[in-house]
Enzyme design. Structure first.
Site, PDB file in Angstrom:
ATOM      1  N   TYR A 158      -5.016  14.339  10.436  1.00 38.11           N
ATOM      2  CA  TYR A 158      -5.461  13.264   9.525  1.00 38.11           C
ATOM      3  C   TYR A 158      -5.750  13.842   8.127  1.00 38.11           C
ATOM      4  O   TYR A 158      -5.584  13.170   7.115  1.00 38.11           O
ATOM      5  CB  TYR A 158      -6.681  12.556  10.114  1.00 38.11           C
ATOM      6  CG  TYR A 158      -6.887  11.157   9.583  1.00 38.11           C
ATOM      7  CD1 TYR A 158      -5.923  10.171   9.776  1.00 38.11           C
ATOM      8  CD2 TYR A 158      -8.046  10.805   8.892  1.00 38.11           C
ATOM      9  CE1 TYR A 158      -6.105   8.883   9.292  1.00 38.11           C
ATOM     10  CE2 TYR A 158      -8.241   9.528   8.411  1.00 38.11           C
ATOM     11  CZ  TYR A 158      -7.274   8.571   8.612  1.00 38.11           C
ATOM     12  OH  TYR A 158      -7.459   7.294   8.134  1.00 38.11           O
ATOM     13  N   LYS A 165     -10.984   8.566   3.182  1.00 38.41           N
ATOM     14  CA  LYS A 165     -11.773   7.541   3.894  1.00 38.41           C
ATOM     15  C   LYS A 165     -13.271   7.784   3.692  1.00 38.41           C
ATOM     16  O   LYS A 165     -14.052   6.841   3.629  1.00 38.41           O
ATOM     17  CB  LYS A 165     -11.419   7.523   5.382  1.00 38.41           C
ATOM     18  CG  LYS A 165     -10.007   7.010   5.693  1.00 38.41           C
ATOM     19  CD  LYS A 165      -9.779   5.587   5.213  1.00 38.41           C
ATOM     20  CE  LYS A 165      -8.499   5.004   5.786  1.00 38.41           C
ATOM     21  NZ  LYS A 165      -8.138   3.723   5.145  1.00 38.41           N
TER      22      LYS A 165
HETATM   23  N1  LIG Z   1      -3.572   1.795  12.357  1.00 36.79           N
HETATM   24  C1  LIG Z   1      -4.672   2.503  12.574  1.00 36.79           C
HETATM   25  O1  LIG Z   1      -4.781   3.242  13.565  1.00 36.79           O
HETATM   26  C2  LIG Z   1      -5.821   2.393  11.622  1.00 36.79           C
HETATM   27  C3  LIG Z   1      -7.109   2.775  12.056  1.00 36.79           C
HETATM   28  C4  LIG Z   1      -8.171   2.695  11.164  1.00 36.79           C
HETATM   29  C5  LIG Z   1      -7.954   2.259   9.870  1.00 36.79           C
HETATM   30  N2  LIG Z   1      -6.691   1.913   9.477  1.00 36.79           N
HETATM   31  C6  LIG Z   1      -6.514   1.458   8.090  1.00 36.79           C
HETATM   32  O2  LIG Z   1      -6.074   0.128   8.088  1.00 36.79           O
HETATM   33  C7  LIG Z   1      -5.416  -0.120   6.842  1.00 36.79           C
HETATM   34  C8  LIG Z   1      -4.100  -0.842   7.099  1.00 36.79           C
HETATM   35  O3  LIG Z   1      -3.181   0.010   7.746  1.00 36.79           O
HETATM   36  P1  LIG Z   1      -2.260  -0.465   8.949  1.00 36.79           P
HETATM   37  O4  LIG Z   1      -2.590   0.417  10.098  1.00 36.79           O
HETATM   38  O5  LIG Z   1      -2.299  -1.936   9.105  1.00 36.79           O
HETATM   39  O6  LIG Z   1      -0.811   0.020   8.484  1.00 36.79           O
HETATM   40  P2  LIG Z   1       0.337  -0.726   7.619  1.00 36.79           P
HETATM   41  O7  LIG Z   1       1.321   0.342   7.327  1.00 36.79           O
HETATM   42  O8  LIG Z   1       0.811  -1.916   8.317  1.00 36.79           O
HETATM   43  O9  LIG Z   1      -0.440  -1.154   6.300  1.00 36.79           O
HETATM   44  C9  LIG Z   1      -0.681  -0.258   5.237  1.00 36.79           C
HETATM   45  C10 LIG Z   1      -0.510  -1.064   3.978  1.00 36.79           C
HETATM   46  O10 LIG Z   1      -0.841  -0.274   2.836  1.00 36.79           O
HETATM   47  C11 LIG Z   1      -0.016  -0.750   1.800  1.00 36.79           C
HETATM   48  N3  LIG Z   1       0.028   0.184   0.673  1.00 36.79           N
HETATM   49  C12 LIG Z   1       0.226   1.529   0.681  1.00 36.79           C
HETATM   50  N4  LIG Z   1       0.301   1.983  -0.587  1.00 36.79           N
HETATM   51  C13 LIG Z   1       0.116   0.907  -1.405  1.00 36.79           C
HETATM   52  C14 LIG Z   1       0.115   0.697  -2.812  1.00 36.79           C
HETATM   53  N5  LIG Z   1       0.315   1.700  -3.679  1.00 36.79           N
HETATM   54  N6  LIG Z   1      -0.084  -0.556  -3.286  1.00 36.79           N
HETATM   55  C15 LIG Z   1      -0.263  -1.610  -2.451  1.00 36.79           C
HETATM   56  N7  LIG Z   1      -0.253  -1.480  -1.106  1.00 36.79           N
HETATM   57  C16 LIG Z   1      -0.070  -0.243  -0.600  1.00 36.79           C
HETATM   58  C17 LIG Z   1       1.353  -0.881   2.472  1.00 36.79           C
HETATM   59  O11 LIG Z   1       2.229  -1.694   1.717  1.00 36.79           O
HETATM   60  C18 LIG Z   1       0.940  -1.540   3.772  1.00 36.79           C
HETATM   61  O12 LIG Z   1       0.952  -2.940   3.636  1.00 36.79           O
HETATM   62  C19 LIG Z   1      -5.281   1.232   6.157  1.00 36.79           C
HETATM   63  O13 LIG Z   1      -6.353   1.399   5.246  1.00 36.79           O
HETATM   64  C20 LIG Z   1      -5.449   2.203   7.312  1.00 36.79           C
HETATM   65  O14 LIG Z   1      -5.901   3.474   6.904  1.00 36.79           O
HETATM   66  C21 LIG Z   1      -5.634   1.952  10.326  1.00 36.79           C
END
Ligand SMILES: NC(=O)c1ccc[n+]([C@@H]2O[C@H](COP(=O)([O-])OP(=O)(O)OC[C@H]3O[C@@H](n4cnc5c(N)ncnc54)[C@H](O)[C@@H]3O)[C@@H](O)[C@H]2O)c1
Length: 258
Positions: A158, A165
């Protein structure tokens, strides 16, 4: 219909499996008007498809927004102001770090550029939204972001995203004091691992899923719907006394010891 008459801007839809997509679905079912953004033209048609099946009586607003570009954030705000006048809920569900940094030895692989990009997109952009939108977020409004346990524990691969984060979670606390003056609440959901596009960028993600299944209090991984339901609560007036918090939706993994 706990979001009836609420207007929600949701940032972070990239696929049907995005956390933001689940949030949009449950918010629409609960009566909210929805605006979605897409990061770039490549994602536009996917976000349009997702918008077209949301169960909402009103037209879903769609707007491009790359969070690394101040003009994009400004134009998004101007568009929302023009169409809606104000906004009640902002969901920030976006993060990014160069893929080569989410792998291997943290110190060997880190670069100044990669460090800055990860913090810019994954933490600063939440503040940038607050700064730009502050004057049109309604009193009793709610801002919510998505974080992960890698902010406080070392999670293999990570790496720099853990630091970003940690910054994001500190941001939630400082923003909640700043925006609290306008009666706007700011919180984060710390989600357990879920297979999404962003998660696919982290090496060995399947091992993380297996480990959580073995060790979490609930002995399983969590679902997109469980994260979205918590977002629904935090976005609604039901959580009117909660601000500056990181709420774990991880099946109790974060409290597990030996
Ligand atoms: N999937 C997991 O296991 C998990 C766990 C905890 C937290 N998260 C967090 O949840 C959030 C959403 O992620 P997800 O898992 O749904 O994945 P995802 O890939 O579906 O979504 C990530 C989003 O970030 C956007 N993004 C990245 N760079 C960008 C930029 N410059 N401008 C605008 N948008 C941008 C992408 O377009 C995408 O829509 C993130 O913050 C991620 O760290 C995810």
């Amino acid at each position: 219909m706990i979001l009836k008459n609420k207007k929600a801007l949701i940032i972070g839809v990239a696929s049907k499996r995005s956390i933001a997509t689940s949030i949009a679905e449950i918010f629409a079912k609960n009566g909210a008007s929805i605006a979605l953004t897409y990061q770039n033209d490549k994602l536009k048609s996917r976000v349009e498809d997702i918008a077209s099946v949301l169960e909402t009586s009103e037209e879903v607003l769609l707007h491009p927004c790359d969070l690394s570009i101040d003009d994009d954030i400004r134009n998004l705000k101007l568009d929302i102001k023009d169409k809606w006048g104000n906004v009640d809920i902002i969901i920030h569900s976006a993060a990014f770090a160069p893929r080569e940094l989410l792998n291997g030895d943290y110190v060997d692989n880190i670069t100044r550029d990669g460090f800055q990009i990860a913090h810019d997109i994954s933490s600063y952009s939440f503040t940038a939204l607050a700064k730009e939108f502050r004057d049109i977020i309604s009193p009793c409004g709610s801002m919510l972001t998505l974080t992960y346990l890698g902010s406080e524990r070392v999670i293999k691969n990570y790496n720099v995203m853990g630091l970003a984060k940690a910054s994001l979670e500190a941001n939630v606390r400082y923003m909640s004091h700043s925006l609290g003056n306008d009666n706007i609440r700011v919180n984060a959901v710390s989600a357990g691992p879920i297979k999404t596009l962003a998660a696919a960028g982290i090496s060995g993600f399947n091992e993380i899923l297996k480990h959580v299944e073995d060790k979490a209090a609930l002995k399983r991984n969590i679902t997109l719907e469980e994260v979205a339901n918590t977002a629904l609560f935090l976005a609604s007036d039901q959580s009117s006394g909660i601000s500056g918090q990181v709420i774990y939706v991880d099946g109790g993994f974060n409290i597990s010891g030996v």
